[in-house]
Design an enzyme around this catalytic site. Sequence first.
Site, PDB file in Angstrom:
ATOM      1  CE  LYS A 178       1.582  10.925   4.874  1.00 33.67           C
ATOM      2  NZ  LYS A 178       1.417   9.444   4.883  1.00 33.67           N
ATOM      3  CD  GLU A 254      10.677   7.884  -8.373  1.00 33.83           C
ATOM      4  OE1 GLU A 254       9.907   7.242  -9.119  1.00 33.83           O
ATOM      5  OE2 GLU A 254      11.208   7.415  -7.369  1.00 33.83           O
ATOM      6  CB  CYS A 288       9.273   3.332  -8.713  1.00 33.12           C
ATOM      7  SG  CYS A 288      10.923   4.010  -8.512  1.00 33.12           S
TER       8      CYS A 288
HETATM    9  N1  LIG Z   1       7.930   4.173  -5.195  1.00 36.20           N
HETATM   10  C1  LIG Z   1       6.829   4.117  -5.895  1.00 36.20           C
HETATM   11  O1  LIG Z   1       6.805   4.419  -7.052  1.00 36.20           O
HETATM   12  C2  LIG Z   1       5.605   3.698  -5.194  1.00 36.20           C
HETATM   13  C3  LIG Z   1       4.464   3.400  -5.902  1.00 36.20           C
HETATM   14  N2  LIG Z   1       3.356   3.002  -5.265  1.00 36.20           N
HETATM   15  C4  LIG Z   1       2.184   2.656  -6.078  1.00 36.20           C
HETATM   16  O2  LIG Z   1       1.079   3.286  -5.506  1.00 36.20           O
HETATM   17  C5  LIG Z   1       0.068   2.310  -5.207  1.00 36.20           C
HETATM   18  C6  LIG Z   1      -0.701   2.738  -3.977  1.00 36.20           C
HETATM   19  O3  LIG Z   1       0.137   2.720  -2.827  1.00 36.20           O
HETATM   20  P1  LIG Z   1       0.018   3.889  -1.756  1.00 36.20           P
HETATM   21  O4  LIG Z   1       0.829   3.613  -0.586  1.00 36.20           O
HETATM   22  O5  LIG Z   1      -1.425   4.169  -1.527  1.00 36.20           O
HETATM   23  O6  LIG Z   1       0.730   5.045  -2.581  1.00 36.20           O
HETATM   24  P2  LIG Z   1       0.461   6.566  -2.518  1.00 36.20           P
HETATM   25  O7  LIG Z   1       1.077   7.194  -3.689  1.00 36.20           O
HETATM   26  O8  LIG Z   1      -0.985   6.810  -2.316  1.00 36.20           O
HETATM   27  O9  LIG Z   1       1.203   6.969  -1.168  1.00 36.20           O
HETATM   28  C7  LIG Z   1       2.487   7.492  -1.104  1.00 36.20           C
HETATM   29  C8  LIG Z   1       2.511   8.567  -0.039  1.00 36.20           C
HETATM   30  O10 LIG Z   1       1.628   9.620  -0.382  1.00 36.20           O
HETATM   31  C9  LIG Z   1       0.740   9.912   0.698  1.00 36.20           C
HETATM   32  N3  LIG Z   1      -0.507  10.423   0.122  1.00 36.20           N
HETATM   33  C10 LIG Z   1      -1.517   9.721  -0.447  1.00 36.20           C
HETATM   34  N4  LIG Z   1      -2.464  10.568  -0.909  1.00 36.20           N
HETATM   35  C11 LIG Z   1      -2.054  11.828  -0.629  1.00 36.20           C
HETATM   36  C12 LIG Z   1      -2.597  13.128  -0.841  1.00 36.20           C
HETATM   37  N5  LIG Z   1      -3.762  13.307  -1.469  1.00 36.20           N
HETATM   38  N6  LIG Z   1      -1.893  14.195  -0.409  1.00 36.20           N
HETATM   39  C13 LIG Z   1      -0.700  14.035   0.205  1.00 36.20           C
HETATM   40  N7  LIG Z   1      -0.148  12.846   0.453  1.00 36.20           N
HETATM   41  C14 LIG Z   1      -0.800  11.737   0.038  1.00 36.20           C
HETATM   42  C15 LIG Z   1       0.628   8.585   1.412  1.00 36.20           C
HETATM   43  O11 LIG Z   1       0.142   8.760   2.725  1.00 36.20           O
HETATM   44  C16 LIG Z   1       2.062   8.098   1.343  1.00 36.20           C
HETATM   45  O12 LIG Z   1       2.846   8.739   2.316  1.00 36.20           O
HETATM   46  C17 LIG Z   1       0.833   1.027  -5.040  1.00 36.20           C
HETATM   47  O13 LIG Z   1       0.024  -0.062  -5.278  1.00 36.20           O
HETATM   48  C18 LIG Z   1       1.899   1.180  -6.075  1.00 36.20           C
HETATM   49  O14 LIG Z   1       1.394   0.811  -7.337  1.00 36.20           O
HETATM   50  C19 LIG Z   1       3.329   2.930  -3.915  1.00 36.20           C
HETATM   51  C20 LIG Z   1       4.428   3.237  -3.151  1.00 36.20           C
HETATM   52  C21 LIG Z   1       5.673   3.581  -3.760  1.00 36.20           C
HETATM   53  O1  LIG Z   2      17.970   4.461  -5.775  1.00 33.23           O
HETATM   54  C1  LIG Z   2      17.086   5.292  -5.573  1.00 33.23           C
HETATM   55  O2  LIG Z   2      17.353   6.438  -5.256  1.00 33.23           O
HETATM   56  C2  LIG Z   2      15.652   4.960  -5.673  1.00 33.23           C
HETATM   57  C3  LIG Z   2      15.163   3.821  -5.993  1.00 33.23           C
HETATM   58  C4  LIG Z   2      13.764   3.438  -6.017  1.00 33.23           C
HETATM   59  C5  LIG Z   2      12.677   4.208  -6.112  1.00 33.23           C
HETATM   60  O3  LIG Z   2      12.732   5.501  -6.354  1.00 33.23           O
HETATM   61  C6  LIG Z   2      11.306   3.684  -5.912  1.00 33.23           C
HETATM   62  O4  LIG Z   2      11.134   2.480  -5.839  1.00 33.23           O
HETATM   63  O5  LIG Z   2      10.393   4.503  -5.802  1.00 33.23           O
END
Ligand SMILES: NC(=O)C1=CN([C@@H]2O[C@H](COP(=O)(O)OP(=O)(O)OC[C@H]3O[C@@H](n4cnc5c(N)ncnc54)[C@H](O)[C@@H]3O)[C@@H](O)[C@H]2O)C=CC1
Ligand SMILES: O=C(O)/C=C/C=C(\O)C(=O)O
Length: 486
Positions: A178, A254, A288
């Site tokens: 997803k 993560e 992240c």
């Molecule tokens: N790589 C990282 O660590 C990331 C961190 N974020 C953080 O999260 C905040 C919110 O961004 P979002 O895109 O809303 O992140 P999110 O964590 O809500 O979304 C990530 C994924 O999870 C899915 N998702 C959301 N709620 C879910 C549920 N209850 N069950 C199953 N899947 C679910 C979303 O559709 C998306 O595919 C950002 O402002 C940022 O601070 C966002 C994206 C990446």
């Molecule tokens: O190098 C990686 O595998 C991942 C890098 C970054 C993230 O995991 C993230 O921004 O969530």
Amino acid sequence: MKEFKHFINGHYVASASGNTFENRTPVDNSLIGLVHEAGKAEVDAAVRAAHAALRGPWGALTQAERTALLNKVADRINQRFDEFLDAECRDTGKPRAMASHIDIPRGAANFKAFAETVANQPTEGFRMDTPDGRGAVNLGHRTPKGVIAVIAPWNLPLLLMTWKVGPALACGNTVVVKPSEETPATTTLLGEVMNECGVPPGVFNVVHGFGPDSAGEFLTQHPLVNAITFTGETRTGEAIMRAASVGLRNISLECGGKNPGIVFADCDLEKAVEGTMRSAFVNCGQVCLATERVYVERSIFPKFLARMKEEVAKLRSGRPEDSDANFGPLVSLEHREKVLSYYRLAVEEGATVEIGGGVPDMGAELNDGAWIEPTIWTGLPDDARVIREEIFGPCCHIRPFDTEAEVIALANDTEYGLAAAIWTENSARAYRVAEQIEAGLVWVNSWFLRDLRTSFGGAKQSGIGREGGIHGLEFYTELKNICVKL
Ligand SMILES: NC(=O)C1=CN([C@@H]2O[C@H](COP(=O)(O)OP(=O)(O)OC[C@H]3O[C@@H](n4cnc5c(N)ncnc54)[C@H](O)[C@@H]3O)[C@@H](O)[C@H]2O)C=CC1
Ligand SMILES: O=C(O)/C=C/C=C(\O)C(=O)O
């Protein structure tokens, strides 16, 4: 009008409900296309296809055959490099120079690296004595976990999705992905690649939609899903953990970070500035691992701050294809609103805005996009929300410190524990400090330097479990001990 459909059992399918949502580029908010939103029926079809494929041709392949197929997938991504690059840059707005360096090559490398890792993994064996003197041997036999649900984020869409799909498939599992609702394109395109390479139908499936009461929730709650891997926000991780508790399914989470950068006076200043610039501002701060808290030894604080401001002033915002630009927009207007709310909060909490702090004027063609200024603050108290909460934008707070003990305490004063960067030319100090940092990843004199054989994951509220190298095997396989009495 471009449509992003689900990829189920080797075919692109529309939602039976006809429900779609818009996908817009953050470059200028123009419409890219319509994304089909999966209901329970599409999620169920995808999970059942994945479940059937486990026992079908995929399960019958040898490890060598699987490795060859995954290498072919990696090669095909590279052959279709420009299509992946276009799609990723449209969805995220990030500079092509960056995505062609990081996102797309890593998207391909994730298949090769994990196929090789799994193929070369030794089988654990223990010979034991028995009272009759004949002994026994124990063999650690690994089998695939089953159907893996992959819930992926938008910041590095292809990279972070394949980071999970690569090892999952290498271990013999099947997947239902997803992707984030913000970035459906490259995951959808990967379906074509899977078919071109002869990956059997049902092995790789994609369903589109949102989280709560949509595809994400339907997928994580599906009883035929055997394990769930997720990258994203900590609160979402908690929701996924609750869903996984039904049926005792395994999770790999993560999640967020509020990562410190520690700059000692004995660092190579230019290296520290260059690395901290990248760690705070690359991908518009949407990583992240990004550094949002920078601690600088007092004697070099003024110099370091001045150099950082000079470098921030040189960042150039522009379209992905603009070769003079090295700074893209945030992923969406909604996310920009979140980041701007922290820009306002920083001022309310008493910050000095050293540079940035607002929205740039990008001209009539781009002003509808999610552009934002890279920002540096100083002067915030350690208990400010801006210091404690993950912002996920192009911003950092820089604060002086006096002693090693003080900075270790400051760095650890957070509910998160994902990553840290330490800048010093004293390797004994570097190691001593690194050992005391509560995080899953510590870089010394570098940041985001990745070797795919190493462990990756967070401590505290930054996640559960480790992926990368052989560490993912614990999550992606079921380990069975076979004891043979001789
Ligand atoms: N790589 C990282 O660590 C990331 C961190 N974020 C953080 O999260 C905040 C919110 O961004 P979002 O895109 O809303 O992140 P999110 O964590 O809500 O979304 C990530 C994924 O999870 C899915 N998702 C959301 N709620 C879910 C549920 N209850 N069950 C199953 N899947 C679910 C979303 O559709 C998306 O595919 C950002 O402002 C940022 O601070 C966002 C994206 C990446
Ligand atoms: O190098 C990686 O595998 C991942 C890098 C970054 C993230 O995991 C993230 O921004 O969530």
